[in-house]
Each structure stands twice: as structure tokens, then as C-alpha cells.
Design a protein around this motif. Structure first.
Motif, PDB file in Angstrom:
ATOM      1  N   CYS A   1       0.846  -1.191   0.000  1.00  0.00           N
ATOM      2  CA  CYS A   1       0.000   0.000   0.000  1.00  0.00           C
ATOM      3  C   CYS A   1       0.883   1.243   0.000  1.00  0.00           C
ATOM      4  CB  CYS A   1      -0.936   0.004   1.209  1.00  0.00           C
ATOM      5  SG  CYS A   1      -2.120   1.362   1.209  1.00  0.00           S
ATOM      6  N   ASN A   2       0.771   2.041  -1.058  1.00  0.00           N
ATOM      7  CA  ASN A   2       1.435   3.335  -1.162  1.00  0.00           C
ATOM      8  C   ASN A   2       2.945   3.249  -0.909  1.00  0.00           C
ATOM      9  OD1 ASN A   2       1.332   6.094  -1.731  1.00  0.00           O
ATOM     10  ND2 ASN A   2       1.169   6.652   0.421  1.00  0.00           N
ATOM     11  N   GLY A   3       3.595   2.276  -1.518  1.00  0.00           N
ATOM     12  CA  GLY A   3       5.039   2.175  -1.410  1.00  0.00           C
ATOM     13  C   GLY A   3       5.552   1.463  -0.185  1.00  0.00           C
ATOM     14  N   PHE A   4       4.666   0.867   0.619  1.00  0.00           N
ATOM     15  CA  PHE A   4       5.063   0.132   1.814  1.00  0.00           C
ATOM     16  C   PHE A   4       4.592  -1.317   1.711  1.00  0.00           C
ATOM     17  CE2 PHE A   4       5.304   4.415   3.496  1.00  0.00           C
ATOM     18  CZ  PHE A   4       6.418   4.363   4.333  1.00  0.00           C
ATOM     19  N   ALA A   5       5.360  -2.200   2.326  1.00  0.00           N
ATOM     20  CA  ALA A   5       4.947  -3.584   2.531  1.00  0.00           C
ATOM     21  C   ALA A   5       4.539  -3.717   3.989  1.00  0.00           C
ATOM     22  CB  ALA A   5       6.078  -4.544   2.191  1.00  0.00           C
ATOM     23  N   LEU A   6       3.253  -3.990   4.229  1.00  0.00           N
ATOM     24  CA  LEU A   6       2.726  -4.102   5.586  1.00  0.00           C
ATOM     25  C   LEU A   6       2.696  -5.570   5.989  1.00  0.00           C
ATOM     26  CD1 LEU A   6      -0.230  -1.569   5.378  1.00  0.00           C
ATOM     27  CD2 LEU A   6       2.080  -1.170   6.243  1.00  0.00           C
ATOM     28  N   VAL A   7       3.337  -5.872   7.127  1.00  0.00           N
ATOM     29  CA  VAL A   7       3.468  -7.255   7.584  1.00  0.00           C
ATOM     30  C   VAL A   7       2.955  -7.346   9.024  1.00  0.00           C
ATOM     31  CG1 VAL A   7       5.021  -9.197   7.934  1.00  0.00           C
ATOM     32  CG2 VAL A   7       5.514  -7.520   6.137  1.00  0.00           C
ATOM     33  N   PRO A   8       1.850  -8.065   9.293  1.00  0.00           N
ATOM     34  CA  PRO A   8       1.437  -8.308  10.675  1.00  0.00           C
ATOM     35  C   PRO A   8       2.527  -9.079  11.422  1.00  0.00           C
ATOM     36  CG  PRO A   8      -0.341  -8.825   9.149  1.00  0.00           C
ATOM     37  CD  PRO A   8       0.884  -8.598   8.322  1.00  0.00           C
ATOM     38  N   SER A   9       2.850  -8.631  12.631  1.00  0.00           N
ATOM     39  CA  SER A   9       3.982  -9.192  13.374  1.00  0.00           C
ATOM     40  C   SER A   9       3.602  -9.446  14.822  1.00  0.00           C
ATOM     41  CB  SER A   9       5.182  -8.236  13.293  1.00  0.00           C
ATOM     42  OG  SER A   9       5.480  -7.897  11.949  1.00  0.00           O
ATOM     43  N   ILE A  10       4.532 -10.102  15.539  1.00  0.00           N
ATOM     44  CA  ILE A  10       4.273 -10.417  16.940  1.00  0.00           C
ATOM     45  C   ILE A  10       4.203  -9.131  17.754  1.00  0.00           C
ATOM     46  CG2 ILE A  10       5.405 -12.667  16.766  1.00  0.00           C
ATOM     47  CD1 ILE A  10       7.811 -11.414  18.209  1.00  0.00           C
ATOM     48  N   GLY A  11       3.646  -9.270  18.969  1.00  0.00           N
ATOM     49  CA  GLY A  11       3.501  -8.102  19.825  1.00  0.00           C
ATOM     50  C   GLY A  11       2.361  -7.207  19.404  1.00  0.00           C
TER      51      GLY A  11
ATOM     52  N   ARG B   1       1.590  -6.063  16.505  1.00  0.00           N
ATOM     53  CA  ARG B   1       2.114  -5.003  15.647  1.00  0.00           C
ATOM     54  C   ARG B   1       1.719  -5.245  14.199  1.00  0.00           C
ATOM     55  NH1 ARG B   1       6.497  -6.078  19.147  1.00  0.00           N
ATOM     56  NH2 ARG B   1       7.249  -4.253  20.302  1.00  0.00           N
ATOM     57  N   VAL B   2       1.642  -4.140  13.459  1.00  0.00           N
ATOM     58  CA  VAL B   2       1.616  -4.158  11.999  1.00  0.00           C
ATOM     59  C   VAL B   2       2.785  -3.296  11.560  1.00  0.00           C
ATOM     60  CG1 VAL B   2       0.376  -3.489   9.927  1.00  0.00           C
ATOM     61  CG2 VAL B   2      -0.865  -4.531  11.821  1.00  0.00           C
ATOM     62  N   ALA B   3       3.814  -3.959  11.004  1.00  0.00           N
ATOM     63  CA  ALA B   3       5.047  -3.274  10.640  1.00  0.00           C
ATOM     64  C   ALA B   3       5.041  -2.928   9.163  1.00  0.00           C
ATOM     65  CB  ALA B   3       6.259  -4.154  10.974  1.00  0.00           C
ATOM     66  N   GLY B   4       5.634  -1.774   8.815  1.00  0.00           N
ATOM     67  CA  GLY B   4       5.709  -1.318   7.438  1.00  0.00           C
ATOM     68  C   GLY B   4       7.152  -1.130   7.000  1.00  0.00           C
ATOM     69  N   TYR B   5       7.466  -1.650   5.804  1.00  0.00           N
ATOM     70  CA  TYR B   5       8.819  -1.569   5.256  1.00  0.00           C
ATOM     71  C   TYR B   5       8.749  -0.923   3.877  1.00  0.00           C
ATOM     72  CZ  TYR B   5       9.517  -5.039   8.938  1.00  0.00           C
ATOM     73  OH  TYR B   5       9.537  -5.691  10.152  1.00  0.00           O
ATOM     74  N   GLY B   6       9.667   0.024   3.621  1.00  0.00           N
ATOM     75  CA  GLY B   6       9.658   0.757   2.366  1.00  0.00           C
ATOM     76  C   GLY B   6       9.999  -0.120   1.182  1.00  0.00           C
ATOM     77  N   LEU B   7       9.223   0.012   0.103  1.00  0.00           N
ATOM     78  CA  LEU B   7       9.473  -0.731  -1.126  1.00  0.00           C
ATOM     79  C   LEU B   7      10.191   0.135  -2.157  1.00  0.00           C
ATOM     80  CD1 LEU B   7       6.053  -2.591  -1.522  1.00  0.00           C
ATOM     81  CD2 LEU B   7       8.256  -3.657  -1.034  1.00  0.00           C
ATOM     82  N   VAL B   8       9.641   1.320  -2.400  1.00  0.00           N
ATOM     83  CA  VAL B   8      10.231   2.219  -3.394  1.00  0.00           C
ATOM     84  C   VAL B   8      11.554   2.774  -2.897  1.00  0.00           C
ATOM     85  CG1 VAL B   8       9.862   4.306  -4.758  1.00  0.00           C
ATOM     86  CG2 VAL B   8       7.941   2.786  -4.262  1.00  0.00           C
ATOM     87  N   ASP B   9      11.582   3.226  -1.652  1.00  0.00           N
ATOM     88  CA  ASP B   9      12.784   3.781  -1.048  1.00  0.00           C
ATOM     89  C   ASP B   9      13.187   2.907   0.139  1.00  0.00           C
ATOM     90  OD1 ASP B   9      14.858   5.232  -0.100  1.00  0.00           O
ATOM     91  OD2 ASP B   9      13.720   7.053   0.345  1.00  0.00           O
TER      92      ASP B   9
END
Length: 538
Positions: free
Chosen positions: A238-248, A250-258
Motif C-alpha cells: 500500500c502506497n510504497g510500503f509492505a505491511l506485515v502483521p507481526s508479533i507483539g 504489531r503491523v510493521a511497514g517496510y519501504g518498497l520504493v525507497d
């Protein structure tokens, strides 16, 4: 001699047994896909049938995504009957700097169609210039026969299937022809695979504690990102981020474009039960948690949680999205919801059903289909949540897809069911056909089935050569409805703040004209007459 004959007998029995097992497996697989007789009975035709790149059949498939790419398209040069009527004006506004899309007359007779190859490097590829030359030749042939024709350019978005298997094989396949576009092996099988995400530029794969990024056009690996938190689900873009549900929680976001952008993590109440659902027409995602909340996250600008909704029961399935920033879902307590992802969150409607709902609903043509745990299928209006069908359809285990007003589903006994989208009436039951599907096609007028051996089949209505991309549009609010909402929100008229509730303005509630309510000027009750000192003569 005796031993040789005995060996040949054993070998013959082994071959016969193997052939029998193979025939039985083939027969079972044929029941899961449709043959020529079954397709004619259903009024369908087979477009293609291909073996997916999976090591052990359907059970090896970890994740599969169907994507309609808006930035990539197939180009066709069509020769159609000449129309003397002027072309209608464009109904949709066109952004500055963009070319207006030509109006396509779907009722025009098509005499010839030439497809422009998207890959000009392959042998025998046809570019647009060659396709237009062949089109002009066809028009001259038609003219000699007294038929007036004209040429038009038609663009259809590219539709792709992306499949991830448990050995790390990722394949991209054209959804219309079944042709393999690219094939790539990523990650380590020992770490396991969580799922894949796809957008217009990238494909990402969760492999243990790493995120592998690939080029969506050719499958080339761009790089590997180490995840800061242990993933619990797959990934959504979504909008240049990879969103990954994680422990704790959390929903973590990692940059794809940058990739230099620092990852972020939103901590919510409860762990995500499914991969977040991307909104149909905005950069927002929504998901349900294990503590009975539905969250919506805004990905424009700085990512942040926009709002959360405390639902009546846990929402286990993935949310269904529709245009107008709408989401639909059902809970384990049997409550169904329609919400709009505004800044504060707007509940469009909420209705009780009395039956637990664990799976994801399906949105089709402003209708929402909810399959319940008891095998009943209900259809409600997306606008108000009230039932569209006169009654629920019993005995439905899983939805397979919908084509031209007909719903295809698998019954609890495994047979194929065909129902009318309009009222849910049963149009046919086929006990000899036991189909299966990995995902429901919500985007085009095609039906996709997969058997146990990993063979995929594409079906369509006869004559519908060009796929119809299904686009939903949010209901347009009329001026009367807007005025009604303003009237409902308008505050009631109240009295001025300085109004005295006990009398006339400025009146003293305890007496007239400000007089002492206890009488005239008060005298000292302990003083003697004449004002003398009562305690002595001093």
C-alpha cells in the motif's frame, strides 16, 4: 526360466496397479475440473488449462494473488462496422496531461482483431504498426465486398496470476491466455514462506524473518530486507510500503520504493487475524484483531491508525473492500457490518444474522455475500445491509465466482451449485462435478478452478473473448439526501443564556423589586428598649 516368468508377472501386476492408480487420480482430477460435456451444460467454454509450477499439486500452494494492472495493458487493433452516428462525449473527466480514453461501442460488429505483443523482443512479435497495417488490409477486403468498416484501438488492463509454492517458487501467469510470464525461485525452504504481496512495481515474499523483493515485470530479485519483528501473517502492499502483521500486536511497514526509509510499527489491541485488506480506491487498509476490534490505517503521508471499531464478536475473516472507501465484514457472533473509512470512521449499517461468520464476505455489484458457518449463503445490499434475496441459500460451503449474473459455488457435499445473483434461486446442481478454487475472482467475468494436481482451468461465456473488468462505483449521494443529513445534524433552537426560568427577565425570584424577603430593616432582637446596654450600667 521359472524365476524369469515370475519376475515378468510381478512387473506386469505392478504396471497394471500403477496404471489403475493413475487412472483413478486422473478421474478424480477430472471431477474437480470441467470437461466438454459439463461446460456445455453450464453454458461455458474452456479458455485454457495449464499446470502450475508447484512441486506437489495444490497442497504446495502457499499463496495466490490475482491482480489487474492499471499501468500495464494489452493493445488490440479492431476492425468494426462503421457507425454513422457521432461518438458520445466523454462522461468521465480526464486529468491534465493524460489522453482521453476512446469510447468503446460494445454492440458494434467486430470483423477482425489483431493483438499487439507486449514483448517486442520475442520471435514473431507483432508491434502496433504491423497490427494497423493488417487492419487496413482487412478493411480493403471488406470494402470490395461492399462492407464499410473502420479501425479502432482498444486497451485492456493486463491481468496476472501470482502463485507462491512452499519450495520458494514464484510464478507469474497471464490470466487470459494462461501463458507463463516469468518464474523465479527465492529464499530458503527451511525458513518457510508466509505469503506474497503485489502492486504495480513489486512482488514481495515473506520468507522467515526476511522480505524478498522482486520486479513485477520480469521477476528479477531486487533485494532482501531483514524484518525487525517476527511475522505472523503474509504481506500487503500500500502506497510504497509492505505491511506485515507481526508479533507483539504489531503491523510493521517496510519501504518498497525507497529502502532507506526507516520501518515503522503500529501497536494495536490484539493480533491481526488475516492479512490487511487494501481499500479499492484509496491508500487505506483494514483488518480485524483477536480482541474484537477492526482497525483502519491511513497510508497517505505519515502512516497512522485512522480509527478502530469495537465489534460485536471477533472478525476472523479478511475484510471485503469496495469503492468509496467502504469495508464489509462479519463477526463470530453473527453481526455483519458496512463501514466507511472516513477520518473518524462511519458505520454505514450493522445487522444481526444469528449465525456465526468466520470467512470473508464477497462484494459483487453493490451486493455483499456472507457465507455462514452453518452453510447458509445470505446476500445483503451494500447500501443498507438489508437482505436482497427472499431467503438464504442453504448447503453452500464455498463461493467459486460469478459470471453474468450467475453465482458458482461448492456445496457441503462437494457438488457444483449455480444460483441467480438477482434472487438467489437455484439454477442447477451438478453432483458429478466437484470443483475447487484457490481464490474468488472479483475482478473479471472469468471462472478459475484448480484441481489437486495443481492444474488450473479458466472458463468464460462463449463469445466473451475480451475480458470485462468489473468496476464498482460508490452510490452517489443526492441533494435531497445531503439536505436531510444536514437537517438531522442541525442543533435545536435553545433559549438565550440570560433567560431567567423563574420569571420575567431580571426579576428576583425571592421577592419583588429586590426587597428583603424576610421583612423590613431588621432590629436587634437582644437589645433592650431604647437601645441600652443589657449587661450593666457602665
Amino acid at each position: 526360466m521359472h524365476r524369469s516368468s515370475h519376475f515378468r508377472l510381478i512387473l506386469s501386476l505392478t504396471l497394471v496397479t500403477a496404471n489403475a492408480v493413475g487412472f483413478a487420480a486422473s478421474a478424480l482430477a477430472d471431477h474437480e475440473l470441467l470437461g466438454p460435456v459439463e461446460t456445455r451444460q453450464l453454458g461455458l467454454e474452456e479458455v485454457w488449462r495449464r499446470n502450475l509450477s508447484v512441486p506437489a499439486g495444490r497442497q504446495s500452494i502457499v499463496d495466490q494473488k490475482m491482480v489487474v494492472h492499471q499501468t500495464q495493458s494489452h493493445v488490440f487493433v479492431e476492425i468494426v462496422e462503421k457507425s454513422g452516428e457521432p461518438k458520445p462525449a466523454e462522461s468521465e473527466p480526464v486529468a491534465e496531461g493524460e489522453d482521453a480514453a476512446p469510447v468503446i461501442d460494445e454492440t458494434a460488429v467486430i470483423y477482425a482483431r489483431f493483438q499487439v505483443d507486449s514483448d517486442a523482443t520475442k520471435r514473431g512479435a507483432m508491434d502496433q504498426e504491423e497490427a494497423e497495417r493488417l487492419g487496413r488490409n482487412e478493411m480493403r477486403r471488406l470494402e470490395r465486398r461492399g462492407i464499410e468498416a473502420e479501425s479502432r484501438i482498444r486497451k485492456i488492463p493486463m491481468i496476472r496470476f501470482y502463485t507462491l509454492s512452499d519450495d520458494g517458487t514464484v510464478e507469474c501467469r497471464d490470466a487470459e491466455s494462461g501463458d507463463l510470464i516469468w518464474l523465479q525461485r527465492v529464499g530458503s525452504e527451511r525458513r518457510g514462506y508466509g505469503g506474497l504481496g503485489v502492486d504495480e512495481e513489486f512482488v514481495s515474499v515473506v520468507n522467515g524473518g526476511e522480505l524478498v523483493k522482486l520486479d513485477v515485470k520480469n521477476g528479477q530479485v531486487f533485494g532482501v530486507t531483514a524484518l525487525e519483528y517476527v511475522p505472523t501473517r503474509g504481506v500487503v502492499h500500500c502506497n510504497g510500503f509492505a505491511l506485515v502483521p507481526s508479533i507483539g500486536d504489531r503491523v510493521a511497514g517496510y519501504g518498497l520504493v525507497d529502502p532507506t526509509i526507516d520501518p515503522f510499527a503500529e501497536i494495536v489491541a490484539g493480533s491481526a487475524l488475516e492479512v490487511p485488506t487494501h481499500s479499492a480506491d484509496s491508500n487505506k487498509v483494514g483488518w480485524g484483531t483477536s480482541r474484537g476490534f477492526v482497525y483502519v490505517m491511513e497510508m497517505d503521508g505519515e502512516p497512522n491508525v485512522q480509527f478502530r471499531l469495537n465489534t460485536d464478536g471477533i472478525v476472523s475473516g479478511a475484510l471485503a473492500s469496495a469503492s468509496g472507501e467502504r469495508f464489509f465484514f462479519g463477526s463470530e457472533s453473527g453481526q455483519i457490518y458496512g463501514i466507511k473509512a472516513t477520518r473518524e470512521g462511519e458505520v454505514l449499517w450493522s445487522r444481526p444474522t444469528g449465525e456465526p461468520i468466520y470467512s470473508s464476505p464477497i462484494f459483487f455489484d453493490e451486493k455483499v455475500l456472507f457465507p455462514t458457518t452453518y452453510g447458509n449463503l445470505m446476500c445483503v445490499s451494500a447500501s443498507d445491509g438489508y437482505s436482497v434475496w427472499p431467503q438464504t441459500v442453504p448447503g453452500v460451503q464455498e463461493l467459486l465466482g460469478a459470471i453474468d449474473g450467475k453465482i458458482y459455488a461448492r456445496s457441503l457435499s462437494g457438488s457444483l451449485l449455480v444460483m441467480a445473483m438477482e434472487d438467489g434461486s437455484l439454477l442447477g446442481r451438478f453432483p458429478g462435478i466437484q470443483p475447487d478454487s484457490l481464490l474468488v475472482n472479483r475482478y473479471t467475468n472469468r471462472l478459475y478452478l484448480v484441481n489437486n494436481r495443481g492444474t488450473m482451468q479458466c472458463l468464460r461465456r462463449p463469445g466473451s473473448v475480451i475480458p470485462k473488468v468489473i468496476k464498482s462505483s460508490a452510490p452517489v449521494e443526492t441533494e435531497e439526501e445531503a439536505e436531510d443529513q444536514l437537517e438531522e445534524k442541525k442543533p435545536e433552537q435553545t433559549a438565550p443564556k440570560n433567560t431567567d426560568p423563574f420569571g420575567a427577565p431580571g426579576a428576583d425570584p425571592f421577592g419583588g423589586g429586590g426587597a428583603d424577603p424576610f421583612g423590613d430593616t431588621m432590629e436587634d432582637p437582644f437589645a433592650p428598649a431604647g437601645g441600652g446596654d443589657p449587661f450593666g450600667d457602665i
